[in-house]
Structure formats: C-alpha cells, structure tokens
Scaffold this active site. Sequence first.
Site, PDB file in Angstrom:
ATOM      1  CE  LYS A  45       0.046  -4.042  -2.987  1.00  0.00           C
ATOM      2  NZ  LYS A  45       0.912  -2.887  -2.533  1.00  0.00           N
ATOM      3  CG  ASP A  86       3.770  -1.729  -4.815  1.00  0.00           C
ATOM      4  OD1 ASP A  86       3.019  -1.581  -3.519  1.00  0.00           O
ATOM      5  OD2 ASP A  86       3.243  -2.432  -5.575  1.00  0.00           O
TER       6      ASP A  86
END
Length: 128
Positions: A45, A86
């Site tokens: 990310k 996450d």
Amino acid sequence: MGAGIAVMFKRKFGGVAELKEQKKLTGQCAVLTRDKRFVYYLITKKKASQKPTYDSLRQSLEDMKSHCLKNGVTRISIPRIGCGLDRLEWSKVSEMLKQIFKCTNISITVYSLPQKTENTVMMENMRR
C-alpha cells in the site's frame, strides 16, 4: 512502517533510509541485507493508513519470490502477513502463499504471536 509488526522490524533491523532509497512501488518488495540474510519488506500500500488488496499482496510476494530465486534463498520465515491491522483473511493469504511458491524449493515457516500478545502489540501500535 508505523504500525503492526513493521514497527518491530524497524526497531530490530533499522534501515528505513536504505529502504526508502530503493524507491519501490506498491506491488514490489524492498530488501535489506542483515547478517548474511535478507529481510523483505512487502510494499502492499502507498500509505500506512490504507489497506492492502489481495492483488497488491500477490504482486509483492511474486517480487519477493523472484528475489529469492535469483539469490538462492530456500527458507523464508514470516508472520501472518496482512492479517493483523490490515485485516486480510489468513485462509486467502495462506492459499496465495501456497500457489505462488508451489513450484519452487522455497520452504515457508509462518509464525503467529499468541493471541493476547498480538492484541497487546496491535493496541500499543494503534496508540502511536
């Protein structure tokens, strides 16, 4: 690298500037060399506050696999990647690992913190 297990890796291995100099993008893997071994950082990310996708994780794992194959790595030890803060599903991530590494001689050992320790670490990191 501001939360989760990445904080522990940052403390243990350092190298933040070295990692940033590699200018890796989402879907790639940055690498540190420490004590004759590689420490892999999967870039899943753009920002710590974002959530990875299964696709970005897959791409990062493929990049890590390529590095392993080029450098003779036959053993990898990892946590349950992407499944803490996450919130990816371990069943999907573990299947992805099997598929990506099935035609290699790379052995993967997955470590889990005891649930109480994992929750404590996650709560401490969320406060920072």
